[in-house]
Write a protein that holds these residues in place. Structure first.
Motif, PDB file in Angstrom:
ATOM      1  N   CYS B 125      19.476  68.189  17.661  1.00 57.37           N
ATOM      2  CA  CYS B 125      20.621  68.103  18.768  1.00 57.37           C
ATOM      3  C   CYS B 125      20.431  67.827  20.057  1.00 57.37           C
ATOM      4  O   CYS B 125      21.414  67.816  20.789  1.00 57.37           O
ATOM      5  CB  CYS B 125      21.562  69.390  17.963  1.00 57.37           C
ATOM      6  N   ALA B 126      19.114  68.500  20.407  1.00 56.88           N
ATOM      7  CA  ALA B 126      19.145  68.321  21.953  1.00 56.88           C
ATOM      8  C   ALA B 126      18.313  67.038  22.251  1.00 56.88           C
ATOM      9  O   ALA B 126      18.021  66.882  23.173  1.00 56.88           O
ATOM     10  CB  ALA B 126      18.157  69.478  22.218  1.00 56.88           C
ATOM     11  N   CYS B 127      17.846  66.164  21.113  1.00 62.74           N
ATOM     12  CA  CYS B 127      17.471  64.811  21.627  1.00 62.74           C
ATOM     13  C   CYS B 127      18.071  63.637  20.478  1.00 62.74           C
ATOM     14  O   CYS B 127      17.406  62.987  20.153  1.00 62.74           O
ATOM     15  CB  CYS B 127      16.060  64.881  21.365  1.00 62.74           C
ATOM     16  N   GLY B 139      14.169  60.760  17.608  1.00 64.90           N
ATOM     17  CA  GLY B 139      14.758  61.334  18.502  1.00 64.90           C
ATOM     18  C   GLY B 139      15.460  60.148  19.686  1.00 64.90           C
ATOM     19  O   GLY B 139      14.655  59.277  20.051  1.00 64.90           O
ATOM     20  N   ARG B 140      16.409  60.532  20.311  1.00 59.23           N
ATOM     21  CA  ARG B 140      17.147  59.602  21.335  1.00 59.23           C
ATOM     22  C   ARG B 140      16.876  58.156  20.709  1.00 59.23           C
ATOM     23  O   ARG B 140      16.410  57.123  21.368  1.00 59.23           O
ATOM     24  CB  ARG B 140      16.289  59.702  22.670  1.00 59.23           C
TER      25      ARG B 140
END
Lengths: 505, 151
Positions: B125-127, B139-140
């Motif tokens: 959730c942070a990427c 991610g991203r």
């Protein structure tokens, strides 16, 4: 020279495997004596893959590192970040539960022990079950899964129950959006969870434990399974835990993609091999849980925090925090955020300080519009509520909840009506179907919000009424808390719910 | 199109899980691993092994998103739909990916190569936006990274 490259799935998702491979290849080509250690993450996800180099002494951090940076990294010409402990985001934290996460190879039991691991279990072995339960009560630890129920009281109930078999069940079905602390600790320091479960087993007289781990976390499953295997081989688990003559063993079980199985009774049904349907309470799982036997069901972080309570003392833990929220909370900062990751701190930090200061606001640089705290069942908090201290009762007083401490940041492009609709849609998709307010209410909720979007302002009253029915009439938190995001969006962002007619007036 | 190895494979799976408490999900996961789906013919075998009715076994299979009755495409692409990923443009990314493949959620491309399913949180959730191809996490995520993973 030791080089640390995280094996955490967030680091992998950002290319850590390729970086580790490039380092190994480049070191071999240069004939360098390099040991690549795959550690857990330090939790600063915007810096992943975060590589640390240890040439005997301090560890120097670099990140984010790409495979193309590797020659410069080994030349010593790549610009670094200094020591991880000096990076402000890290330096401001109080790491108790996550003290070892990112520091060691998660599957190196000797490194685990060298950094304080197993000290808690050894202390617990010397105590009676009741003494262990009392220490957990003294620490003030509350369930980190979301409900915040005092862990020691739950353990007491199971301790006092008479049965031929009791169980420890770890709820690792971390389905809430914006939360990843369970995943991080399982991938980065799995032995601490196993140790916490073993202490729980000794406390209540349970000889068998299960981790119910969601299938969406293949990396965590792999690490946990391997950690259990190592634990058994080294006598940390099994018929004679660390030579104490006491038995505790455990298994990793994999979920199957149902969000509702994060609810404890639904989880127990799933573990038994049934549909993950919620059970009515009572009976409490503490008395009639897995296979009808007394069962401790605790979240990953609750159990993973137990070892440090025994290592450093219950009072040491209880001295952190605010009011009845004692100790530290691993807060997960996510969504549209500049500095996202895991931030473990004592309870009590104001939400705004977390969002604007620690997290640096949005990644897009646009103003923060809303922060959803506590997962898909948590309220949307507007900047006007940013002075709320991060703690159980304080959030409750503001119509919110801290849940599993996920903080998801949205910039001003977010459409809160759509977010409210999504909350209802999610509830409809994931409802287990047992109770009517959740199963049918969620579907009607989507339809009602669509009516508002189409210009029927009168439907807002209906939506509030529907939310009341869901809150009061649902069996579990899925139907019961879905109104939190919906009503908080409606109350705090009336402009997003203004119908075209109202907007024109 | 029943698989002639089905009874033998299932017997092997049962043997591995005998003695476990609550073996249903482990057995179903093992069947998914072996066949890529839960073949219809496995249902009566599981029912007999666990002393349950066929309807009960069917009920369990149909409850969980992971257990499919038909094989997925060669690649199973999951894109996160949850809030944290929405905050960083997951909806727009999904629209572009689905439009390019010419399919909707839960569908498989006509050549049988790719199935796309929603997933509600991968813990990245942070990427975000986050996606997954098989067991490989992204991610991203953007179209380029997803295409690379599908290659």
């Amino acid at each position: 020279m030791k080089i640390y490259v995280p094996r955490d799935s967030a680091a992998k998702a950002l290319g850590a495997d390729a970086v580790a491979a490039a380092i190994a290849a480049e070191a071999e080509a240069r004939g360098l004596d390099v040991t690549v250690i795959r550690n857990g993450t330090r939790g600063m996800i915007w810096l992943e893959p975060l590589v640390e180099i240890d040439e005997g002494g301090a560890r120097h951090a670099f990140g984010p590192v790409t495979p193309a940076d590797v020659p410069a990294l080994l030349d010593g010409t790549l610009e670094g970040l200094g020591k991880v402990e000096d990076i402000p985001f890290f330096a401001r934290q109080t790491r108790l539960t996550f003290a070892r996460c990112g520091l060691i190879d998660p599957l190196d039991l000797d490194a685990y022990e060298a950094h304080g691991g197993l000290a808690g279990l050894r202390r617990a072995i010397a105590l009676t079950g009741q003494q262990i339960v009392d220490k957990v009560k003294d620490s003030g630890l509350r369930g980190r899964g979301g409900a915040g129920f005092p862990t020691g009281i739950k353990w007491q109930t199971v301790h006092d129950a008479e049965a031929d078999q009791k169980y420890i069940v770890c709820n690792a079905d971390e389905g809430d959006s914006g939360t990843f602390a369970d995943r991080m600790i399982m991938e980065g320091d799995p032995f601490t969870l196993i140790e916490g479960m073993a202490i729980a087993g000794l406390a209540v007289g349970a000889t068998k434990g299960y981790v119910y781990l969601r299938s969406e976390y293949p990396d965590a499953i792999e690490v946990m399974q391997e950690a259990v295997r190592i634990g058994r081989a080294r006598g940390f688990l099994g018929a004679d835990v660390l030579g104490s003559g006491r038995t505790y063993d455990m298994e990793i079980r994999v979920g199957a993609g149902a969000y509702v199985c994060g609810e404890e009774t639904s989880l127990l049904n799933s573990l038994e091999g049934k549909r993950g349907i919620v059970r009515a309470k009572p009976p409490l799982p503490a008395l009639e849980g897995f296979l009808g036997k007394p069962t401790v069901v605790n979240n990953v972080i609750s159990l993973a925090t137990v070892p440090v309570i025994f290592e450093k003392g219950a009072q040491h833990y209880a001295d952190f925090g605010l009011g009845r929220s004692k100790g530290t909370m691993p807060i997960q900062i996510a969504g549209n955020v500049k500095y996202g990751g895991l931030f473990e701190t004592a309870f009590g930090m104001p939400l705004g300080e977390l969002v604007n200061d620690v997290a640096g606001g949005t990644a897009t640089g646009r103003p923060v519009k809303a922060v959803q705290v506590g997962g898909p069942l948590g309220a949307y908090m507007p900047p006007s509520k940013f002075d709320t201290p991060f703690a159980y009762e304080e959030f409750d007083g503001q119509g919110g909840l801290i849940g599993h401490a996920g903080v998801v940041i949205f910039d001003d492009s977010a459409d809160m009506l759509q977010m409210a609709r999504f909350a209802m849609e999610f509830c409809a998709v994931e409802s287990c179907g047992k109770c009517t307010p959740c199963r049918i209410g969620a579907v009607r909720g989507v339809e009602t919000i669509d009516r508002i979007a189409e210009g029927d302002g009168g439907a807002k009253e209906l939506l509030v009424d529907l939310c009341e029915t869901m809150t009061d009439g649902s069996l579990c938190a899925l139907g019961g808390l879905t109104p939190y995001p919906v009503l908080s969006a409606l109350e705090n962002y009336p402009d997003d719910f203004a119908t075209r007619k109202e907007a024109a007036e | 199109m029943s698989d002639p190895t089905l009874p033998e494979t299932m017997a092997e799976i049962f043997a591995r899980h005998r003695g476990q408490e609550g073996p249903m999900l482990p057995i179903l996961h093992a069947a998914m691993e072996a066949f890529g789906h839960i073949p219809e013919g496995a249902v009566p075998l599981i029912a007999e092994e666990l002393n349950l009715g066929r309807a009960e076994v069917h009920g369990v299979i149909s409850f969980y998103h992971d257990f499919r009755k038909e094989p997925a495409g060669h690649h199973l692409l999951k894109i996160c739909r949850a809030e944290a990923c929405q905050a960083v443009g997951a909806n727009a990314l999904t629209e572009r990916v689905l439009a390019k493949l010419g399919i909707g959620w839960g569908e498989t491309t006509p050549d049988g190569r790719i199935t796309v399913e929603p997933v509600y949180c991968l813990g990245l959730c942070a990427c975000g936006p986050a996606a997954m191809v098989g067991d490989r996490v992204i991610g991203r995520a953007d179209e380029t990274k997803i295409e690379e993973a599908l290659a």
